[in-house]
Scaffold this active site. Structure first.
Site, PDB file in Angstrom:
ATOM      1  N   GLU A  65      -3.617   5.272  -2.805  1.00  0.00           N
ATOM      2  CA  GLU A  65      -4.038   6.703  -2.923  1.00  0.00           C
ATOM      3  C   GLU A  65      -3.563   7.527  -4.311  1.00  0.00           C
ATOM      4  O   GLU A  65      -2.679   8.381  -4.200  1.00  0.00           O
ATOM      5  CB  GLU A  65      -3.842   7.552  -1.671  1.00  0.00           C
ATOM      6  CG  GLU A  65      -3.919   6.965  -0.441  1.00  0.00           C
ATOM      7  CD  GLU A  65      -4.447   7.503   0.618  1.00  0.00           C
ATOM      8  OE1 GLU A  65      -5.081   8.654   0.523  1.00  0.00           O
ATOM      9  OE2 GLU A  65      -4.015   7.274   1.933  1.00  0.00           O
ATOM     10  N   SER A  66      -4.139   6.895  -5.276  1.00  0.00           N
ATOM     11  CA  SER A  66      -3.819   7.651  -6.723  1.00  0.00           C
ATOM     12  C   SER A  66      -3.180   6.786  -7.554  1.00  0.00           C
ATOM     13  O   SER A  66      -2.927   5.483  -7.609  1.00  0.00           O
ATOM     14  CB  SER A  66      -3.453   9.152  -6.658  1.00  0.00           C
ATOM     15  OG  SER A  66      -4.622   9.612  -6.646  1.00  0.00           O
TER      16      SER A  66
ATOM     17  N   HIS B  39      -9.614   9.378 -10.930  1.00  0.00           N
ATOM     18  CA  HIS B  39      -9.866   8.987  -9.433  1.00  0.00           C
ATOM     19  C   HIS B  39     -11.095   9.646  -9.069  1.00  0.00           C
ATOM     20  O   HIS B  39     -11.426  10.799  -9.301  1.00  0.00           O
ATOM     21  CB  HIS B  39      -8.660   9.480  -8.785  1.00  0.00           C
ATOM     22  CG  HIS B  39      -7.356   8.777  -9.016  1.00  0.00           C
ATOM     23  ND1 HIS B  39      -7.184   7.697  -8.433  1.00  0.00           N
ATOM     24  CD2 HIS B  39      -6.525   9.245  -9.946  1.00  0.00           C
ATOM     25  CE1 HIS B  39      -5.936   7.317  -9.292  1.00  0.00           C
ATOM     26  NE2 HIS B  39      -5.526   7.946 -10.248  1.00  0.00           N
TER      27      HIS B  39
ATOM     28  N   SER C  40     -10.619   4.064  -8.773  1.00  0.00           N
ATOM     29  CA  SER C  40      -9.452   4.642  -9.449  1.00  0.00           C
ATOM     30  C   SER C  40      -9.321   3.836 -10.792  1.00  0.00           C
ATOM     31  O   SER C  40      -9.533   2.719 -10.632  1.00  0.00           O
ATOM     32  CB  SER C  40      -8.229   4.455  -8.312  1.00  0.00           C
ATOM     33  OG  SER C  40      -8.251   5.225  -7.674  1.00  0.00           O
TER      34      SER C  40
ATOM     35  N   CYS D 137      -3.610  11.612  -3.639  1.00  0.00           N
ATOM     36  CA  CYS D 137      -4.628  12.107  -2.755  1.00  0.00           C
ATOM     37  C   CYS D 137      -4.486  12.215  -1.265  1.00  0.00           C
ATOM     38  O   CYS D 137      -3.682  11.638  -0.893  1.00  0.00           O
ATOM     39  CB  CYS D 137      -5.870  12.043  -3.490  1.00  0.00           C
ATOM     40  SG  CYS D 137      -6.189  10.114  -3.322  1.00  0.00           S
TER      41      CYS D 137
END
Lengths: 333, 126
Positions: free
Chosen positions: A60-61, A244, A231, A75
Site C-alpha cells: 500500500e504505497s 499510485h 504503483s 494509503c
C-alpha cells in the site's frame, strides 16, 4: 458514489536525521525494515536502489530511504503513524539523531473507515506530539482549506530548529487527482486471464499509459495489482518519483510525487495528461520563500490543460519551510 | 560514540555453501567469462552492492532460485569491487540481474522483482 471502497488518499511521513554513519538509514536490515512495516500493516512488493537511495514499492504505497532521510507514504487503512516508535528506536541504534518530522495528507474520501489514530487530524496530532522526542521543540499543525471543496491539506511538522535549510535535492511536489477520466483509468485494470507477474504487467502499464514518458532518465519500477491498481517508484540520480493509482469508478484516485528542480512543472503537466482528472490538488514544500512564484508556476502548468485554480494558500512550517496548497477543477466544456 | 560499520551480516553468511559464485577480481571474471562462452548454459549475473537494502531483500529468493535451477549458472558481482565490469554492463540501479547466453545478453531484470526474475530464468534456460 460508492458508500465505501479503497482509500487512495495517502498519509505521508518524512523524517530527517543526522549522524556519523555515511550509510545511515540504508544500513537497516531487511528484518528491521519489515518490523517497521508490520506496525503499519504493509509489505515490500518490489525494490531498487542506486548510489543515493533505496526505493521500495509496498503493498500500500512507497518507502524511500536515504542515508539521513526517510519518506513513507501509505494509503488504504494503514496506520502509518504507528511506524514512528519502531523507526526512532532503530535510528537511535544506528547512532542517528532526529532533526525534523513532517506529516501531511489530503482529505480522506472515506474518513469513517480510518482506524485510530487516523480517525481525525486532532487524533493524529496528539499521537505525533506524544511520540516525538522533546528535542523537537518547534511544532505546528495546520489545516489548509480550499474554499470551494471539502478537500483540505493537513500538515504537521516538528523540528529542533525553527528555520529549515533548503533541501539539497530541491523542492517536493505532491499531487492528488480525483475523478479520473474513465477510459484512461481503465488502463490500470488487469486483463482477464492475464497470468503474468505484477512486475511484468506493471512494466507494460508504465509504457501504455504514458507514465514511462514522464521522465525517460528515470529507472521505473512499476507494479500492476490484481484485479486493478498500479504503483511505481522512479529513480533518477538522487531524485525519487512515485505514482499510485486507484482506478475504480466512483472513487478513482491517482497521486504523483517527486523531488527536484527544473523539470518539475513539465512532469506535472505530463502526469495530469495521463489521468485527465476533474479535480487536482498540488502542494509544494521546500521551495524557498517565493510562494507566489511557485503558485504561479503550478497554475501556468495546469491552466492550459483546462484546469482552473480555485484557491491558493501558503504557510511556513518549522523544519519544512514554506508549504503551498492549490486546488484546481476542470472547466466545463 | 563508536560503531563498527561492517558489511551487513546477511551478505557474509551467503558466501558459505552457496550455489552462487561470488567473483572478486577482474581476472576471475575474465576466466569465468571465457568458460561461459564455451558452454550453452544460461548465466545470471547478479550485480549487488553492500549498501543496497533492496539487494539484501531479494537475496534469499535468488539463493532459492540458484538451488532450484541447477542447469543455470549464478554469479554475483559487487559493483564497488568490480566497478569496471558494472560500468561495462551499464548497471546503475541495483539489484540488476543480467541474463547471458552464448556471450550475449538475452534478458535483464532491474530491481528486486522476484516473480519477473524467476519467470525469465524459467523461459530462457532451455
Amino acid at each position: 458514489m460508492a458508500v465505501s471502497g479503497f482509500e487512495g488518499f495517502e498519509k505521508r511521513l518524512e523524517l530527517h536525521f543526522s549522524g556519523d554513519n555515511p550509510l545511515g538509514l540504508r544500513y537497516l536490515s531487511i528484518d528491521d525494515l519489515q518490523q517497521v512495516l508490520d506496525a503499519v500493516q504493509c509489505s515490500i512488493v518490489s525494490a531498487a536502489g542506486n548510489h543515493s537511495f533505496d526505493a521500495y514499492v509496498l503493498s500500500e504505497s512507497s518507502l524511500f530511504l536515504y542515508p539521513h532521510k526517510i519518506i513513507l507514504k501509505t494509503c488504504g487503512t494503514t496506520q502509518l503513524l504507528r511506524s514512528i516508535p519502531s523507526l526512532l528506536h532503530h535510528a537511535a541504534d544506528l547512532g542517528l539523531r532526529l532533526h525534523s518530522c513532517r506529516y501531511s495528507r489530503g482529505s480522506f474520501i472515506f474518513p469513517a473507515a480510518q482506524p485510530f489514530p487516523h480517525t481525525s487530524f486532532s487524533d493524529e496530532v496528539r499521537f505525533l506530539d506524544a511520540r516525538l522526542p522533546p528535542t523537537l521543540r518547534f511544532r505546528k499543525a495546520s489545516v489548509m482549506p480550499s474554499a470551494t471543496s471539502p478537500h483540505s491539506w493537513h500538515v504537521y511538522s516538528a523540528a529542533d530548529d525553527e528555520f529549515s535549510v533548503l533541501p539539497p535535492c530541491g523542492p517536493t511536489i505532491e499531487v492528488c487527482m480525483t475523478e479520473l477520466d474513465r477510459s484512461l483509468a481503465r488502463r490500470f485494470h488487469r486483463r482477464k486471464g492475464d497470468d503474468r507477474s505484477g512486475d511484468e504487467a506493471g512494466a507494460e502499464m508504465t509504457e501504455l499509459t504514458g507514465i514511462g514518458g514522464i521522465n525517460r532518465r528515470a529507472l521505473v519500477c512499476g507494479f500492476a495489482f490484481d484485479p486493478c491498481g498500479y504503483s511505481m517508484n522512479g529513480l533518477d540520480r538522487d531524485r525519487y518519483s512515485t505514482i499510485h493509482v486507484t482506478p475504480e469508478d466512483g472513487h478513482s484516485y491517482a497521486s504523483f510525487e517527486c523531488v527536484g528542480g527544473g523539470d518539475m512543472m513539465d512532469y506535472l503537466r505530463k502526469v495530469v495528461n495521463v489521468f485527465r482528472p476533474v479535480a487536482v490538488s498540488v502542494s509544494v514544500s521546500g521551495g524557498g520563500g517565493d510562494e507566489g512564484g511557485v503558485c504561479s508556476a503550478v497554475a501556468n502548468a495546469l491552466e492550459p490543460l483546462g484546469l482552473s485554480c480555485r484557491n491558493r494558500a501558503a504557510e511556513d512550517f518549522p523544519g519544512a519551510g514554506t508549504v503551498t496548497y492549490q486546488t484546481f477543477t476542470a472547466r466545463r466544456k | 560514540m563508536g560503531h563498527h560499520f561492517s558489511t551487513p551480516a546477511a551478505f557474509a553468511a551467503e558466501e558459505v555453501d552457496s550455489p552462487i559464485l561470488a567473483i572478486h577480481s577482474k581476472n576471475a571474471w575474465n576466466d569465468h567469462w571465457k568458460s561461459h562462452k564455451d558452454s550453452s548454459k544460461l548465466m545470471v549475473i547478479d550485480f549487488t552492492a553492500s549498501w543496497c537494502g533492496p539487494c539484501r531483500s531479494i537475496a534469499p529468493a535468488v539463493k532459492a532460485m540458484a538451488a532450484k535451477y541447477t542447469d543455470v549458472v549464478f554469479v554475483k558481482i559487487d559493483v564497488d569491487e568490480l566497478s569496471e565490469v558494472a560500468q561495462q554492463w551499464k548497471v546503475q540501479t541495483m539489484p540488476a540481474f543480467v541474463l547471458v547466453k552464448g556471450g550475449r545478453e538475452v534478458g535483464r531484470v532491474v530491481g528486486a522483482k522476484k516473480d519477473e526474475l524467476e519467470k525469465k530464468i524459467a523461459q530462457l534456460r532451455a
